[in-house]
Scaffold this motif. Structure first.
Motif, PDB file in Angstrom:
ATOM      1  N   ALA B  62     -59.780 -76.177  11.705  1.00  0.00           N
ATOM      2  CA  ALA B  62     -60.764 -75.235  12.235  1.00  0.00           C
ATOM      3  C   ALA B  62     -62.116 -75.875  12.519  1.00  0.00           C
ATOM      4  O   ALA B  62     -62.995 -75.247  13.114  1.00  0.00           O
ATOM      5  CB  ALA B  62     -60.933 -74.075  11.262  1.00  0.00           C
ATOM      6  N   GLY B  63     -62.266 -77.130  12.085  1.00  0.00           N
ATOM      7  CA  GLY B  63     -63.547 -77.791  12.327  1.00  0.00           C
ATOM      8  C   GLY B  63     -63.488 -79.261  11.931  1.00  0.00           C
ATOM      9  O   GLY B  63     -62.654 -79.650  11.111  1.00  0.00           O
ATOM     10  N   VAL B  64     -64.363 -80.073  12.531  1.00  0.00           N
ATOM     11  CA  VAL B  64     -64.384 -81.508  12.248  1.00  0.00           C
ATOM     12  C   VAL B  64     -65.812 -81.980  12.027  1.00  0.00           C
ATOM     13  O   VAL B  64     -66.726 -81.591  12.766  1.00  0.00           O
ATOM     14  CB  VAL B  64     -63.819 -82.336  13.430  1.00  0.00           C
ATOM     15  CG1 VAL B  64     -63.661 -83.789  13.039  1.00  0.00           C
ATOM     16  CG2 VAL B  64     -62.511 -81.775  13.910  1.00  0.00           C
ATOM     17  N   GLY B  65     -65.992 -82.820  11.013  1.00  0.00           N
ATOM     18  CA  GLY B  65     -67.297 -83.433  10.789  1.00  0.00           C
ATOM     19  C   GLY B  65     -67.141 -84.941  10.696  1.00  0.00           C
ATOM     20  O   GLY B  65     -66.129 -85.425  10.196  1.00  0.00           O
ATOM     21  N   THR B  66     -68.129 -85.678  11.200  1.00  0.00           N
ATOM     22  CA  THR B  66     -68.076 -87.137  11.065  1.00  0.00           C
ATOM     23  C   THR B  66     -69.353 -87.637  10.405  1.00  0.00           C
ATOM     24  O   THR B  66     -70.412 -87.024  10.512  1.00  0.00           O
ATOM     25  CB  THR B  66     -67.933 -87.848  12.429  1.00  0.00           C
ATOM     26  OG1 THR B  66     -69.071 -87.560  13.230  1.00  0.00           O
ATOM     27  CG2 THR B  66     -66.683 -87.428  13.158  1.00  0.00           C
ATOM     28  N   THR B  67     -69.217 -88.772   9.707  1.00  0.00           N
ATOM     29  CA  THR B  67     -70.379 -89.369   9.060  1.00  0.00           C
ATOM     30  C   THR B  67     -70.173 -90.887   8.998  1.00  0.00           C
ATOM     31  O   THR B  67     -69.178 -91.393   9.496  1.00  0.00           O
ATOM     32  CB  THR B  67     -70.608 -88.760   7.660  1.00  0.00           C
ATOM     33  OG1 THR B  67     -71.820 -89.267   7.126  1.00  0.00           O
ATOM     34  CG2 THR B  67     -69.467 -89.098   6.707  1.00  0.00           C
ATOM     35  N   GLY B  68     -71.123 -91.581   8.372  1.00  0.00           N
ATOM     36  CA  GLY B  68     -71.029 -93.044   8.279  1.00  0.00           C
ATOM     37  C   GLY B  68     -71.692 -93.715   9.466  1.00  0.00           C
ATOM     38  O   GLY B  68     -72.087 -93.056  10.424  1.00  0.00           O
ATOM     39  N   SER B  69     -71.783 -95.043   9.404  1.00  0.00           N
ATOM     40  CA  SER B  69     -72.501 -95.744  10.467  1.00  0.00           C
ATOM     41  C   SER B  69     -71.779 -95.624  11.811  1.00  0.00           C
ATOM     42  O   SER B  69     -72.387 -95.784  12.855  1.00  0.00           O
ATOM     43  CB  SER B  69     -72.716 -97.206  10.090  1.00  0.00           C
ATOM     44  OG  SER B  69     -71.538 -97.752   9.535  1.00  0.00           O
ATOM     45  N   GLY B  70     -70.484 -95.294  11.790  1.00  0.00           N
ATOM     46  CA  GLY B  70     -69.757 -95.112  13.045  1.00  0.00           C
ATOM     47  C   GLY B  70     -69.594 -93.651  13.414  1.00  0.00           C
ATOM     48  O   GLY B  70     -68.684 -93.282  14.152  1.00  0.00           O
ATOM     49  N   ARG B  71     -70.501 -92.801  12.930  1.00  0.00           N
ATOM     50  CA  ARG B  71     -70.315 -91.358  13.106  1.00  0.00           C
ATOM     51  C   ARG B  71     -70.393 -90.898  14.558  1.00  0.00           C
ATOM     52  O   ARG B  71     -69.694 -89.969  14.950  1.00  0.00           O
ATOM     53  CB  ARG B  71     -71.309 -90.575  12.248  1.00  0.00           C
ATOM     54  CG  ARG B  71     -72.794 -90.835  12.548  1.00  0.00           C
ATOM     55  CD  ARG B  71     -73.646 -90.105  11.500  1.00  0.00           C
ATOM     56  NE  ARG B  71     -75.074 -90.288  11.669  1.00  0.00           N
ATOM     57  CZ  ARG B  71     -75.759 -91.361  11.252  1.00  0.00           C
ATOM     58  NH1 ARG B  71     -75.111 -92.356  10.679  1.00  0.00           N
ATOM     59  NH2 ARG B  71     -77.058 -91.447  11.408  1.00  0.00           N
ATOM     60  N   TYR B  72     -71.228 -91.552  15.360  1.00  0.00           N
ATOM     61  CA  TYR B  72     -71.357 -91.120  16.755  1.00  0.00           C
ATOM     62  C   TYR B  72     -70.080 -91.477  17.531  1.00  0.00           C
ATOM     63  O   TYR B  72     -69.579 -90.689  18.325  1.00  0.00           O
ATOM     64  CB  TYR B  72     -72.584 -91.733  17.421  1.00  0.00           C
ATOM     65  CG  TYR B  72     -73.857 -91.232  16.793  1.00  0.00           C
ATOM     66  CD1 TYR B  72     -74.292 -89.916  17.009  1.00  0.00           C
ATOM     67  CD2 TYR B  72     -74.594 -92.029  15.927  1.00  0.00           C
ATOM     68  CE1 TYR B  72     -75.430 -89.435  16.401  1.00  0.00           C
ATOM     69  CE2 TYR B  72     -75.735 -91.550  15.309  1.00  0.00           C
ATOM     70  CZ  TYR B  72     -76.153 -90.249  15.549  1.00  0.00           C
ATOM     71  OH  TYR B  72     -77.272 -89.769  14.934  1.00  0.00           O
ATOM     72  N   LEU B  73     -69.571 -92.687  17.261  1.00  0.00           N
ATOM     73  CA  LEU B  73     -68.336 -93.130  17.904  1.00  0.00           C
ATOM     74  C   LEU B  73     -67.199 -92.168  17.549  1.00  0.00           C
ATOM     75  O   LEU B  73     -66.521 -91.632  18.432  1.00  0.00           O
ATOM     76  CB  LEU B  73     -68.010 -94.547  17.423  1.00  0.00           C
ATOM     77  CG  LEU B  73     -66.803 -95.212  18.073  1.00  0.00           C
ATOM     78  CD1 LEU B  73     -67.110 -95.519  19.520  1.00  0.00           C
ATOM     79  CD2 LEU B  73     -66.440 -96.505  17.346  1.00  0.00           C
ATOM     80  N   ALA B  74     -67.018 -91.929  16.241  1.00  0.00           N
ATOM     81  CA  ALA B  74     -65.952 -91.032  15.802  1.00  0.00           C
ATOM     82  C   ALA B  74     -66.190 -89.634  16.371  1.00  0.00           C
ATOM     83  O   ALA B  74     -65.256 -88.954  16.785  1.00  0.00           O
ATOM     84  CB  ALA B  74     -65.905 -90.986  14.282  1.00  0.00           C
ATOM     85  N   GLY B  75     -67.439 -89.238  16.410  1.00  0.00           N
ATOM     86  CA  GLY B  75     -67.790 -87.892  16.866  1.00  0.00           C
ATOM     87  C   GLY B  75     -67.375 -87.623  18.303  1.00  0.00           C
ATOM     88  O   GLY B  75     -66.806 -86.577  18.594  1.00  0.00           O
ATOM     89  N   VAL B  76     -67.635 -88.577  19.207  1.00  0.00           N
ATOM     90  CA  VAL B  76     -67.267 -88.334  20.607  1.00  0.00           C
ATOM     91  C   VAL B  76     -65.753 -88.427  20.803  1.00  0.00           C
ATOM     92  O   VAL B  76     -65.196 -87.769  21.666  1.00  0.00           O
ATOM     93  CB  VAL B  76     -67.982 -89.275  21.625  1.00  0.00           C
ATOM     94  CG1 VAL B  76     -69.460 -89.016  21.638  1.00  0.00           C
ATOM     95  CG2 VAL B  76     -67.665 -90.724  21.366  1.00  0.00           C
ATOM     96  N   ILE B  77     -65.094 -89.226  19.985  1.00  0.00           N
ATOM     97  CA  ILE B  77     -63.649 -89.380  20.158  1.00  0.00           C
ATOM     98  C   ILE B  77     -62.899 -88.119  19.744  1.00  0.00           C
ATOM     99  O   ILE B  77     -62.052 -87.621  20.488  1.00  0.00           O
ATOM    100  CB  ILE B  77     -63.140 -90.616  19.385  1.00  0.00           C
ATOM    101  CG1 ILE B  77     -63.620 -91.872  20.110  1.00  0.00           C
ATOM    102  CG2 ILE B  77     -61.621 -90.615  19.285  1.00  0.00           C
ATOM    103  CD1 ILE B  77     -63.294 -93.136  19.419  1.00  0.00           C
ATOM    104  N   VAL B  78     -63.224 -87.597  18.559  1.00  0.00           N
ATOM    105  CA  VAL B  78     -62.450 -86.438  18.088  1.00  0.00           C
ATOM    106  C   VAL B  78     -63.022 -85.103  18.552  1.00  0.00           C
ATOM    107  O   VAL B  78     -62.339 -84.100  18.528  1.00  0.00           O
ATOM    108  CB  VAL B  78     -62.318 -86.417  16.548  1.00  0.00           C
ATOM    109  CG1 VAL B  78     -61.536 -87.618  16.077  1.00  0.00           C
ATOM    110  CG2 VAL B  78     -63.668 -86.343  15.883  1.00  0.00           C
ATOM    111  N   GLY B  79     -64.263 -85.107  18.984  1.00  0.00           N
ATOM    112  CA  GLY B  79     -64.909 -83.840  19.338  1.00  0.00           C
ATOM    113  C   GLY B  79     -65.433 -83.176  18.075  1.00  0.00           C
ATOM    114  O   GLY B  79     -64.932 -82.144  17.638  1.00  0.00           O
ATOM    115  N   ALA B  80     -66.444 -83.787  17.457  1.00  0.00           N
ATOM    116  CA  ALA B  80     -66.920 -83.307  16.163  1.00  0.00           C
ATOM    117  C   ALA B  80     -67.821 -82.090  16.317  1.00  0.00           C
ATOM    118  O   ALA B  80     -68.557 -81.973  17.290  1.00  0.00           O
ATOM    119  CB  ALA B  80     -67.678 -84.427  15.452  1.00  0.00           C
ATOM    120  N   ASP B  81     -67.738 -81.200  15.340  1.00  0.00           N
ATOM    121  CA  ASP B  81     -68.643 -80.050  15.304  1.00  0.00           C
ATOM    122  C   ASP B  81     -69.949 -80.433  14.618  1.00  0.00           C
ATOM    123  O   ASP B  81     -70.998 -79.889  14.908  1.00  0.00           O
ATOM    124  CB  ASP B  81     -67.979 -78.900  14.549  1.00  0.00           C
ATOM    125  CG  ASP B  81     -66.673 -78.496  15.204  1.00  0.00           C
ATOM    126  OD1 ASP B  81     -66.715 -78.115  16.386  1.00  0.00           O
ATOM    127  OD2 ASP B  81     -65.615 -78.600  14.563  1.00  0.00           O
TER     128      ASP B  81
END
Lengths: 369, 319
Positions: B62-81
């Motif tokens: 129902a939702g995704v969060g990303t963190t860490g130094s690679g958070r922006y990269l992970a965020g655009v890939i998975v579609g982070a909330d």
């Protein structure tokens, strides 16, 4: 006349340029410091010198490349290591074989004769009376510009966190600076200022947005030169934070060359319980400003300074106590040669999260009462 | 049942958790980033999906969060909330799994931090600034040099009988100190114990400087697996240290919890689905030539479309 230039420090150059042109000089505008500036500065500066030293030295080298023949500096009677910086920089330039004339101004109050002697070098008027009169006129007009420029910057601090379209404020601010730069007469300055204010007021904003208020204090150069602090004010603005900066060049000028500002006096007073002495630089003022921001119910304070800046290191240690006693979160950044923003963004984000949660809790407590 | 995906892309490890609505962790992955964050994220998503299928529960992300130094990269890939910094994520995770926590000690691959929590909110934090001494990478490096598996490194410290002092200020000096002590004939266990004590001393003096360390104290991050460091902390602080069950994936737990909070405010998830693991992603970079700042701009491509761009100091390249 020879081509004259000076170091870059925020928008102050626009006012300096106006002043020097009115004295009859051809002015080369110093470029905004970039990675190239820093690379040049680092290459020729002593390793232990602070970031402002490196940026200024780099700027001088860039200016020489651009054709500057006279370089101006201000040693302000050594508030810290800064007092001998320009002398050392000029020696470095000389050793590198650059044939430039350098003029270093001290406090006019302290050494008036010397000041006039140096002033004549950058004035087309050779009689003392005429030279001083022309300087007075040029200074007054430059001062008018500087006041308008500082005013624009303050507006940008207020509007940026509320803008609907990210980046609009920065664009308008740049435009306003350009208008003021182009203004030549008093009426043109007034007109440019009006146009700037209007442009700022025309930015679409969200007046309901919950905006945090953060004080920004510390060492003068990294405070006034955005390129040296990785554009911290802009970054904060985009995070929804209204910044109030403790220092502007207009205030500094009044404190050091004029009769002083109320703001400065109250900072010295507020710092007294923690640090009753002058320790060089603006260490004492930094402490006082944090106390005052806390009293004015700011959400937090950020202290910024160049790495190895002694007055600010002393202040930082004392700020632990101020932070506890006045219940105000304080975050410190020391800037050095790093140009990657990631580390700073992470800490800023976490700090802003902390302030938001703190405010939320305060609001809840207030609501419960 | 609804569940939330948390992804923490760190320098050393990439961690993925799935947290249910009942605050239960049903998937927890700890993968080495090995310098390839893109591939690791994809591999992690695939593994997470497989584990989820094994559970045979009816789970909806129902939702995704990303963190860490690679958070922006992970965020655009998975579609982070939610894309959040690791300090907030770690604090949120500790508060969730150890209610009432007042101090968080966190040591990861490249950074170490201390977070002070009072009445459930973060009141202060610090992060190592100029030096990586006392972080996981250095321990990794020393374990490799001594040819000891990193999992056994800490336990060896516990067998130490005599105190050996190692300088902990700087990894370079610490290493020369260790070599010096080893050539003098000190036992390996004593030297490793000395190193653990030095790292903790350095952490408390540097990162923990001026902070009031009150119990309950939680120790998390990859280094919390190291029994020697744990013991050194307990001894130097004088309070028991709690190691949460999911100590090495706490950032991801926090990211998932932040996503949960966000979605509960009534937003719809931007999650693109586990299918992203099968899509083609690549990054490329170029040096901007518009001014002498020469920003190194990075672009992330999904198939042939640019989905993320960063590294620029001015807004020119903003998407």
């Amino acid at each position: 006349m020879k081509k004259v230039s000076f170091p870059h420090m925020g928008h102050a150059g626009i006012a300096f340029k106006s002043l020097l042109e009115d004295l009859g000089n051809e002015v080369i505008m110093p470029p905004v410091p970039t990675k190239k500036t820093l690379d040049l500065g680092v290459k020729y500066a002593p390793e232990f010198a602070c970031l402002p030293y490196k940026i200024v030295l780099g700027t001088y080298l860039e200016l020489i490349e651009m054709g500057a023949e006279v370089l101006l500096a201000f040693d302000s009677y050594g508030p810290c290591r800064f007092g001998h910086y320009s002398h050392l920089q000029f020696l470095t330039l000389k050793n590198l074989g650059h044939d430039v004339e350098v003029i270093c101004f001290g406090y006019p109050k302290r050494e008036p004769i010397e000041f006039i002697r140096k002033l004549k070098k950058v004035s087309k008027h050779k009689s003392t009376i005429k030279c001083l009169y022309e300087f007075y006129k040029a200074f007054k007009k430059g001062w008018e510009k500087l006041k308008a420029l500082d005013y624009m910057e303050k507006l940008s601090h207020k509007i940026r966190p509320r803008e609907l379209k990210r980046g609009t404020t920065t664009k308008v601010y740049k435009q306003a600076q350009q208008w003021l730069d182009e203004a030549k007469t008093y009426s043109q300055i007034a007109e440019a200022k009006e146009a700037g204010i209007k442009a700022f007021n025309d930015i679409s904003i969200d007046p309901e947005r919950e905006v945090l208020k953060v004080g920004l204090t510390g060492e003068i150069y990294v405070l006034l030169e955005p390129a040296s602090n990785l554009e911290i004010e802009e970054t904060l603005g985009h995070m929804g934070v209204e910044v109030e900066r403790s220092m502007f060049l207009t205030g500094w000028t009044q404190d050091n060359l004029g009769s002083g500002t109320q703001d400065h006096a109250s900072a010295i007073e507020a710092a007294k319980p923690y640090l009753p002495y002058k320790i060089g630089g603006h260490g004492r003022e930094t402490i006082g400003h944090v106390v005052n921001y806390a009293k004015r119910k700011f959400d937090g304070v950020i202290q910024i300074a160049p790495f190895t800046c002694t007055p600010e290191i002393v202040a930082r240690t004392i700020l632990n106590k101020v932070s506890k006693e006045h219940d105000i979160p304080v975050l410190t950044f020391f800037f050095d040669e790093q140009t990657a923003k990631a580390g700073i963004t992470t800490r800023l984000e976490a700090f802003i999260d902390l302030l938001r949660r703190k405010r939320l809790e305060k609001n809840q407590v207030a609501a419960a009462i | 049942m609804k569940a939330y995906l948390g992804i923490d892309v760190g320098s050393v490890s990439t961690n993925i958790v799935i947290l249910t609505e009942n605050k239960e962790v049903i998937v927890s992955l700890y993968l080495r980033t090995s310098g390839r964050p893109l591939e690791t994220i994809k591999r992690g998503l695939k593994e997470a999906y497989e584990q989820l299928n094994k559970e045979k529960k009816d789970i909806e992300i129902a939702g995704v969060g990303t963190t860490g130094s690679g958070r922006y990269l992970a965020g655009v890939i998975v579609g982070a909330d939610v894309i959040k910094n690791e300090i907030t994520a770690h604090a949120v995770a500790a508060s969730l799994l150890v209610p009432g926590v007042q101090t968080i000690l966190e040591i990861g691959g490249q950074d170490s931090k201390i977070i002070i929590i009072r009445n459930g909110i973060v009141t202060d934090f610090a992060m190592n600034t100029v030096c990586a001494a006392g972080t996981g990478s250095f321990l990794d490096q020393q374990a490799a040099r001594l040819n000891i598996p990193i999992d056994e490194f800490g336990n060896l410290a516990l067998q130490s009988k005599t105190k050996v002092r190692i300088a902990g200020r700087c990894t370079v000096f610490a290493e020369s100190d260790m070599i010096h002590k080893q050539q003098m004939g000190h036992s390996l266990a004593d030297i490793i114990n000395g190193l653990c004590e030095a790292l903790v001393r350095n952490y408390l003096n540097n990162v923990g400087k001026g902070k009031e360390i009150l119990p309950p104290i939680v120790f998390q991050g990859g280094v919390a697996a190291n029994a020697g460091i744990r013991a050194a902390f307990e001894q130097q602080i004088g309070h028991p240290i709690i190691i949460p069950k999911y100590f090495n994936v706490m950032g991801a737990v926090g990211a998932a919890q932040l996503a949960r909070e966000k979605i509960q405010q009534g937003e719809r998830t931007k999650f693109k689905g586990f299918e992203v693991a099968d899509m083609n992603y690549r990054t490329s970079s170029f040096e901007c030539t518009y001014c002498p700042n020469a920003c190194e701009v990075v672009e992330v491509y999904e198939e042939d479309k640019v989905i993320g761009r960063w590294g620029n100091r001015c807004p020119r390249w903003d998407l």
